[in-house]
Design a protein around this motif. Structure first.
Motif, PDB file in Angstrom:
ATOM      1  N   ILE A 277       0.829  -1.201   0.000  1.00 23.07           N
ATOM      2  CA  ILE A 277       0.000   0.000   0.000  1.00 23.07           C
ATOM      3  C   ILE A 277       0.868   1.256   0.000  1.00 23.07           C
ATOM      4  O   ILE A 277       0.359   2.369  -0.049  1.00 23.07           O
ATOM      5  CB  ILE A 277      -0.936   0.035   1.226  1.00 23.07           C
ATOM      6  N   SER A 278       2.179   1.081   0.051  1.00 22.79           N
ATOM      7  CA  SER A 278       3.072   2.233   0.079  1.00 22.79           C
ATOM      8  C   SER A 278       3.283   2.772  -1.332  1.00 22.79           C
ATOM      9  O   SER A 278       2.915   2.152  -2.330  1.00 22.79           O
ATOM     10  CB  SER A 278       4.424   1.847   0.694  1.00 22.79           C
ATOM     11  N   ASP A 279       3.930   3.940  -1.410  1.00 22.64           N
ATOM     12  CA  ASP A 279       4.253   4.548  -2.697  1.00 22.64           C
ATOM     13  C   ASP A 279       5.637   4.134  -3.194  1.00 22.64           C
ATOM     14  O   ASP A 279       6.105   4.632  -4.216  1.00 22.64           O
ATOM     15  CB  ASP A 279       4.208   6.087  -2.577  1.00 22.64           C
ATOM     16  N   ASP A 280       6.286   3.242  -2.476  1.00 15.95           N
ATOM     17  CA  ASP A 280       7.616   2.791  -2.881  1.00 15.95           C
ATOM     18  C   ASP A 280       7.523   1.748  -3.993  1.00 15.95           C
ATOM     19  O   ASP A 280       6.550   0.995  -4.078  1.00 15.95           O
ATOM     20  CB  ASP A 280       8.361   2.184  -1.686  1.00 15.95           C
ATOM     21  N   LEU A 281       8.547   1.701  -4.836  1.00 21.23           N
ATOM     22  CA  LEU A 281       8.635   0.689  -5.890  1.00 21.23           C
ATOM     23  C   LEU A 281       9.441  -0.485  -5.346  1.00 21.23           C
ATOM     24  O   LEU A 281      10.616  -0.335  -4.983  1.00 21.23           O
ATOM     25  CB  LEU A 281       9.312   1.273  -7.131  1.00 21.23           C
ATOM     26  N   ILE A 282       8.805  -1.661  -5.275  1.00 25.83           N
ATOM     27  CA  ILE A 282       9.458  -2.857  -4.742  1.00 25.83           C
ATOM     28  C   ILE A 282       9.479  -3.915  -5.836  1.00 25.83           C
ATOM     29  O   ILE A 282       8.434  -4.315  -6.341  1.00 25.83           O
ATOM     30  CB  ILE A 282       8.720  -3.377  -3.495  1.00 25.83           C
ATOM     31  N   GLN A 283      10.689  -4.353  -6.222  1.00 28.46           N
ATOM     32  CA  GLN A 283      10.851  -5.289  -7.326  1.00 28.46           C
ATOM     33  C   GLN A 283      11.713  -6.482  -6.918  1.00 28.46           C
ATOM     34  O   GLN A 283      12.433  -6.434  -5.914  1.00 28.46           O
ATOM     35  CB  GLN A 283      11.466  -4.575  -8.536  1.00 28.46           C
ATOM     36  N   TYR A 291      15.769  -6.406 -12.340  1.00 26.80           N
ATOM     37  CA  TYR A 291      14.668  -6.393 -11.387  1.00 26.80           C
ATOM     38  C   TYR A 291      13.340  -6.181 -12.113  1.00 26.80           C
ATOM     39  O   TYR A 291      13.234  -5.330 -12.999  1.00 26.80           O
ATOM     40  CB  TYR A 291      14.866  -5.295 -10.339  1.00 26.80           C
ATOM     41  N   LEU A 292      12.323  -6.983 -11.729  1.00 29.01           N
ATOM     42  CA  LEU A 292      11.015  -6.947 -12.371  1.00 29.01           C
ATOM     43  C   LEU A 292       9.926  -6.922 -11.304  1.00 29.01           C
ATOM     44  O   LEU A 292      10.164  -7.242 -10.134  1.00 29.01           O
ATOM     45  CB  LEU A 292      10.831  -8.181 -13.267  1.00 29.01           C
ATOM     46  N   ASN A 293       8.712  -6.584 -11.728  1.00 28.10           N
ATOM     47  CA  ASN A 293       7.581  -6.583 -10.800  1.00 28.10           C
ATOM     48  C   ASN A 293       7.178  -8.001 -10.411  1.00 28.10           C
ATOM     49  O   ASN A 293       6.716  -8.237  -9.292  1.00 28.10           O
ATOM     50  CB  ASN A 293       6.395  -5.851 -11.412  1.00 28.10           C
ATOM     51  N   THR A 294       7.327  -8.944 -11.339  1.00 26.97           N
ATOM     52  CA  THR A 294       7.046 -10.351 -11.060  1.00 26.97           C
ATOM     53  C   THR A 294       8.153 -11.212 -11.658  1.00 26.97           C
ATOM     54  O   THR A 294       8.736 -10.861 -12.681  1.00 26.97           O
ATOM     55  CB  THR A 294       5.690 -10.797 -11.655  1.00 26.97           C
ATOM     56  N   ILE A 309      15.543  -8.527  -3.457  1.00 25.95           N
ATOM     57  CA  ILE A 309      14.485  -7.525  -3.324  1.00 25.95           C
ATOM     58  C   ILE A 309      15.116  -6.138  -3.342  1.00 25.95           C
ATOM     59  O   ILE A 309      16.059  -5.873  -2.588  1.00 25.95           O
ATOM     60  CB  ILE A 309      13.692  -7.715  -2.021  1.00 25.95           C
ATOM     61  N   LYS A 310      14.602  -5.266  -4.196  1.00 24.89           N
ATOM     62  CA  LYS A 310      15.102  -3.889  -4.256  1.00 24.89           C
ATOM     63  C   LYS A 310      13.938  -2.928  -4.039  1.00 24.89           C
ATOM     64  O   LYS A 310      12.888  -3.053  -4.667  1.00 24.89           O
ATOM     65  CB  LYS A 310      15.766  -3.591  -5.598  1.00 24.89           C
ATOM     66  N   ILE A 311      14.131  -1.980  -3.135  1.00 24.72           N
ATOM     67  CA  ILE A 311      13.103  -1.007  -2.795  1.00 24.72           C
ATOM     68  C   ILE A 311      13.588   0.379  -3.205  1.00 24.72           C
ATOM     69  O   ILE A 311      14.625   0.848  -2.736  1.00 24.72           O
ATOM     70  CB  ILE A 311      12.793  -1.032  -1.292  1.00 24.72           C
ATOM     71  N   THR A 312      12.842   1.003  -4.103  1.00 31.19           N
ATOM     72  CA  THR A 312      13.139   2.369  -4.530  1.00 31.19           C
ATOM     73  C   THR A 312      12.172   3.290  -3.811  1.00 31.19           C
ATOM     74  O   THR A 312      10.962   3.278  -4.062  1.00 31.19           O
ATOM     75  CB  THR A 312      12.999   2.520  -6.053  1.00 31.19           C
ATOM     76  N   PHE A 320      11.603   5.542   6.948  1.00 32.69           N
ATOM     77  CA  PHE A 320      12.340   4.349   6.531  1.00 32.69           C
ATOM     78  C   PHE A 320      11.733   3.158   7.245  1.00 32.69           C
ATOM     79  O   PHE A 320      12.161   2.742   8.305  1.00 32.69           O
ATOM     80  CB  PHE A 320      13.822   4.477   6.861  1.00 32.69           C
ATOM     81  N   CYS A 321      10.678   2.637   6.702  1.00 31.46           N
ATOM     82  CA  CYS A 321       9.916   1.547   7.328  1.00 31.46           C
ATOM     83  C   CYS A 321       9.726   0.468   6.272  1.00 31.46           C
ATOM     84  O   CYS A 321       8.676   0.336   5.674  1.00 31.46           O
ATOM     85  CB  CYS A 321       8.581   2.059   7.852  1.00 31.46           C
ATOM     86  N   VAL A 322      10.790  -0.296   5.997  1.00 33.85           N
ATOM     87  CA  VAL A 322      10.765  -1.252   4.895  1.00 33.85           C
ATOM     88  C   VAL A 322      10.163  -2.555   5.389  1.00 33.85           C
ATOM     89  O   VAL A 322      10.844  -3.514   5.674  1.00 33.85           O
ATOM     90  CB  VAL A 322      12.191  -1.467   4.341  1.00 33.85           C
ATOM     91  N   ARG A 323       8.850  -2.547   5.533  1.00 31.95           N
ATOM     92  CA  ARG A 323       8.198  -3.741   6.053  1.00 31.95           C
ATOM     93  C   ARG A 323       6.829  -3.965   5.451  1.00 31.95           C
ATOM     94  O   ARG A 323       6.377  -5.100   5.337  1.00 31.95           O
ATOM     95  CB  ARG A 323       8.065  -3.594   7.573  1.00 31.95           C
ATOM     96  N   ASP A 324       6.186  -2.915   5.053  1.00 29.97           N
ATOM     97  CA  ASP A 324       4.770  -2.987   4.743  1.00 29.97           C
ATOM     98  C   ASP A 324       4.525  -3.458   3.313  1.00 29.97           C
ATOM     99  O   ASP A 324       4.071  -2.711   2.468  1.00 29.97           O
ATOM    100  CB  ASP A 324       4.117  -1.624   4.973  1.00 29.97           C
ATOM    101  N   PHE A 325       4.872  -4.725   3.041  1.00 29.29           N
ATOM    102  CA  PHE A 325       4.546  -5.317   1.764  1.00 29.29           C
ATOM    103  C   PHE A 325       4.371  -6.830   1.936  1.00 29.29           C
ATOM    104  O   PHE A 325       4.816  -7.406   2.921  1.00 29.29           O
ATOM    105  CB  PHE A 325       5.626  -5.016   0.701  1.00 29.29           C
TER     106      PHE A 325
END
Length: 331
Positions: A277-283, A291-294, A309-312, A320-325
């Protein structure tokens, strides 16, 4: 088959008042905090206040009661904006409560009090359609206001997904007492309202009352999401298996996890993706380069493969809360 936790209910991984800068909430108040004990103390007779951004939430906290309360003394938790505020207030010696809880959902606020953090009493609610912009604590007393614990969750439910419609979900406590019974809807989902965070387990039954599956004992937390999966997989991060009872936090914006097939059969063309639900790009990536979406992979019985896993970070997201996915796996 396995019931696995795919989303942690916490909206904030850490206690905001312990980890944020004093300038984010203290103002001109006299405040101290001790990271080792998790205690924050408001010493002066005024308030601490933070910016607040959540439309729906469960806020649960533990505080220490004052030794005595004179006629004009009080302690209060409040939320609101520049026009309206609401909250919970202690103003009598024998009517103090160590635990406060506030739930906001579907534009409705409910407030609860408790002496043990398990059994809560609803003290009232109200319709509140305005945007909440701030949350704070205020006190007037010779004693310090001591905040022992402070957590914010996404909603008051444990959500379970991926059972057929009309399957019955029963929640039991540690003593095998039946607490709640709910039925899966046509979205293959059921929501079980939690009166508090507890240890318990689920039993799932078909429409004839026959048991389909019984879960392990789980630490059930507001807002958690579980999925009934046909795959027997282990997710390993930093050498430890990520389980349904022990969530994990990625330590950096670029990490790797290991996925292991612990089933007795081979898996072909598993598809891995991300929901957030975040606005970050996670691939995701299998080689740490592309890196791809799937992504898609095969896993033989007992085989393990690394997934990167790469988070932009979105420029507007300062937390900096890299958890919500959720890591989503489909066949």
């Amino acid at each position: 088959m396995k019931l696995i936790k795919v989303k942690d209910g916490l909206l904030e991984v850490e206690n905001f008042f312990l980890t944020s800068s004093f300038s984010d909430f203290a103002g001109e108040s006299s405040v101290t905090r001790d990271i080792s004990t998790g205690k924050l103390k408001l010493i002066s007779n005024n308030k601490i206040e933070r910016k607040f951004k959540y439309d729906e939430f469960v806020m649960e906290l533990e505080k220490e009661n004052f030794n005595s309360i004179d006629e004009d003394d009080y302690s209060i938790i409040y939320l609101g904006n520049d026009h309206y505020t609401f909250g919970i207030k202690d103003k009598k010696q024998d009517e103090q409560h160590k635990f406060w809880k506030i739930i906001k959902q579907d534009n409705y606020i409910q407030a609860y009090i408790s002496d043990d953090g398990i059994n809560y009493t609803n003290i009232g609610g109200m319709n509140f359609t305005d945007i909440i912009t701030k949350q704070g604590f205020e006190k007037y007393n010779k004693d310090e206001f001591i905040l022992d614990n402070y957590k914010i969750y996404s909603n008051p439910y444990v959500t379970i997904q991926n059972f057929p419609e009309n399957v019955v979900c029963e929640l039991y406590d540690l003593n095998n007492n039946l607490l709640k019974s709910r039925t899966f809807d046509d979205d293959l989902e059921c929501k079980v309202f939690l009166d508090g965070n507890i240890q318990g387990y689920f039993i799932f039954k078909d429409s004839n009352g026959n048991q389909i599956y019984r879960s392990d004992l789980l630490n059930l937390i507001y807002g958690d999401v579980y999925v009934f999966s046909q795959y027997e997989l282990e997710i390993i991060y930093n050498g430890s298996v990520v389980t349904s009872t022990i969530p994990t936090t990625l330590k950096d914006l670029q990490e790797s996890i290991t996925i292991k097939n612990v089933d007795s059969i081979d898996y072909k063309e598993l598809k891995l993706g991300i929901e957030t639900i975040s606005d970050d790009l996670i691939q995701l990536s299998l080689d740490g380069v592309t890196y791809l979406n799937t992504i898609s992979l095969d896993l033989l019985q007992g085989q393990s493969k690394d997934v990167f896993i790469k988070i932009t970070k979105n420029p507007n997201n300062y937390n900096f809360c890299v958890r919500d996915f959720q890591l989503v796996i489909n066949g």
